[in-house]
Design an enzyme around this catalytic site. Structure first.
Site, short mmCIF file in Angstrom:
data_model
loop_
_atom_site.label_atom_id
_atom_site.label_comp_id
_atom_site.label_asym_id
_atom_site.label_seq_id
_atom_site.Cartn_x
_atom_site.Cartn_y
_atom_site.Cartn_z
N GLY A 175 0.82 -1.21 0.00
CA GLY A 175 0.00 0.00 0.00
C GLY A 175 0.85 1.25 0.00
N HIS A 217 17.27 4.15 -8.77
CA HIS A 217 17.70 3.29 -7.66
C HIS A 217 17.46 1.82 -8.02
CE1 HIS A 217 18.06 2.14 -3.30
NE2 HIS A 217 17.32 1.13 -3.76
N GLU A 218 16.24 1.51 -8.48
CA GLU A 218 15.92 0.11 -8.78
C GLU A 218 16.74 -0.43 -9.95
OE1 GLU A 218 14.29 -1.56 -6.70
OE2 GLU A 218 13.64 0.18 -5.55
N HIS A 221 19.91 -1.86 -8.85
CA HIS A 221 19.80 -3.28 -8.49
C HIS A 221 19.78 -4.15 -9.74
CE1 HIS A 221 19.28 -2.39 -4.34
NE2 HIS A 221 18.05 -1.89 -4.43
N HIS A 227 22.55 -2.26 -1.80
CA HIS A 227 22.39 -1.00 -1.09
C HIS A 227 23.72 -0.46 -0.57
CE1 HIS A 227 17.84 -1.69 -0.38
NE2 HIS A 227 18.06 -0.97 -1.46
N ASP A 341 24.39 26.13 -41.02
CA ASP A 341 23.71 25.01 -40.36
C ASP A 341 22.90 25.47 -39.16
OD1 ASP A 341 25.01 23.24 -42.08
OD2 ASP A 341 26.71 23.00 -40.72
N ALA A 391 20.52 26.60 -32.99
CA ALA A 391 20.96 27.32 -31.80
C ALA A 391 20.00 28.49 -31.58
CB ALA A 391 22.39 27.83 -31.95
#
Length: 478
Positions: A175, A217-218, A221, A227, A341, A391
């Site tokens: 949850g 973060h995941e 892993h 960690h 360009d 640009a």
């Protein structure tokens, strides 16, 4: 199938025997707090499930390990400070130490890893999720010689989904708050698969749970990182929001992932080189295209309050000083330049810059300045950039935005150096304008970005699209 053993965490839903508080233990904590602590330690400080008769000695040992990991006072006694850390939102993978790798140091033995998002969150649109997940992977591909590719059917190396509660593995989510997501270490079958709790409020900022930070973060892993004890590391187990604009991989995480995969260098796996715009000399006079709905500009800039639209070695000039549109060859005005360009005008200096391939010139009005051409490396571009697409100078910030394929840079004109953390994907910061920019300019407070014949009128301050136009509308064709 079970998750790879190196990532398994165990959820224990029973109540252990409660010991009387010691003299040092916080007597204000409730029996429910003790249950929370027991379940937390069983989930995040046990590799495998223990028996239900877990002893007080085992509880104390794990509690000391947890307190040491988070830099708390190591007492072995459950106190309010320790419980506060246990209640913070966090990753669902168990804790170990410093920058660390999973047992056996699993990693991907390939240079391209695919990923697929099978179920999206309802908190943002699909395009935003795709862009954020790509940005999270890019934090790693920026520093290691590993590339990531999104696929939309079949089985990818890393399968990603957003789902609440039970979602097809043995580790249902709990949850809102609590466990935010979890991921498997690298390997076959479910190796690398990453799951996000759909009961969270996923956002792109500091309200709710920031998707970029949790995803990055995941994916650490999923690449083989465990960690870290470093509070500043991305792989620290508890969630804490930090500003994500310009975010890059922290030092501890960078060292950890590079220890597995090595360091990315331009010679190992450079970014794709842009295709220089073709030499205009053999191309046809574009005047016949002036009122074509398919008109594509090479470049556009203001020069002393007049607009110059460049195409195939020529330009159209639109001015408030005369009616109509003038048409000339570039060489008839700037004899050293055959094609443009990209171009922009620094309105603070009243100097315009015209780019051709790897070179650029400075001009005041139609007078080229001495000491030019110079190399575009003057701005700090990497060697793989051989030409610019577009640009534009933003007067309110005194910064110039440079566009090359689907990337862009920000150059600080006052400090004369490129801003940190660039290049960035155009789609991350300018959603809706397209994946690349062929020409860009400022006029009457708006920025205009052209991709092909389509042009977006953009309000830079609020990052909002005002309207969508076609290029030819500037050349008195209505």
């Amino acid at each position: 199938k079970m998750l790879p053993r190196s990532v398994v965490f165990v959820i224990v839903g029973f109540t252990l025997c409660q010991a009387a508080p010691t003299a040092d233990q916080d007597s204000t904590l409730s029996p429910e707090d003790r249950v929370i602590a027991e379940e937390y330690l069983s989930q995040f400080y046990t590799r495998e499930a223990k028996s239900r008769s877990e002893s007080l000695d085992q509880f104390t040992t794990r509690l000391k390990t947890m307190q040491d990991f988070f830099g708390l006072e190591v007492t072995g006694n459950l106190d309010s400070n320790t419980l506060e850390v246990m209640k913070k939102p966090r990753c669902g993978v168990s804790d170990v130490s410093s920058y660390e790798h999973f047992n056996g140091k699993p990693k991907w033995e390939k240079s391209m890893v695919t990923y697929r998002i099978t179920e999206y969150t309802s908190d943002m649109n699909q395009r935003q999720v795709d862009a954020t997940i790509a940005q999270a992977f890019k934090l790693y591909s920026d520093v290691i010689p590993l590339d990531f590719k999104q696929i939309f059917s079949g089985t990818a190396d890393i399968m990603i989904l957003f789902k609440a509660r039970y979602h097809g593995d043995f580790y249902p989510f709990d949850g809102p708050s609590g466990v935010l997501a979890h991921a498997n270490s690298p390997g076959p079958n479910q190796g690398g698969d990453t799951h996000f709790d759909e009961d969270e409020q996923w956002t792109l900022d500091g309200k709710g749970i920031n998707l970029l930070l949790v995803a990055a973060h995941e994916f650490g892993h999923a690449l083989g990182l465990d960690h870290s004890k470093d509070r500043n590391a991305l792989m620290y187990p508890t969630y804490s929001y930090v500003e994500t604009r310009g975010y890059s991989l922290p030092k501890d995480d960078r060292r950890g992932v590079q220890a597995l995969y090595g360091v990315r260098t331009p010679t190992v796996n450079p970014r794709p080189k842009p295709n220089p715009k073709p030499n205009p000399d053999p191309q046809p006079n574009p005047e016949s295209e002036r009122c074509s709905r398919d008109l594509v500009f090479d470049a556009v800039t203001s020069i002393r309050r007049e607009l110059y639209f460049f195409k195939n070695g020529y330009y159209w000039k639109k001015s408030n000083l005369f009616r109509g549109v003038q048409f000339k060859s570039i060489k008839s005005t700037w004899s050293s330049i055959s094609t443009v360009d990209a171009a922009y005008e620094d309105t603070h200096k009243n100097v315009a810059y015209l780019f051709q391939g790897k070179q650029f010139w400075a001009t005041k009005g139609t007078t080229l300045q001495p000491g030019y051409p110079k190399s575009i490396s003057h701005f700090g571009f990497p060697s793989w950039v051989t030409a610019l697409d577009a640009a534009v100078y933003v007067a309110s910030t005194r910064k110039t935005l440079f566009f090359v394929k689907n990337f862009y840079w920000s150059y600080n004109e006052a400090q004369r150096k490129m801003d940190h953390w660039y290049p960035r994907q155009i789609s991350w910061d300018f959603p809706g304008i397209g994946n690349r920019v062929d020409a860009a300019f400022e006029n009457s407070g708006y920025l205009y970005f052209s991709e092909g014949p389509r042009q977006t009128e953009y309000i830079y301050k609020t990052k909002r699209i005002n309207r969508v136009l076609l290029n030819y509308g500037w050349l008195d064709c209505y």
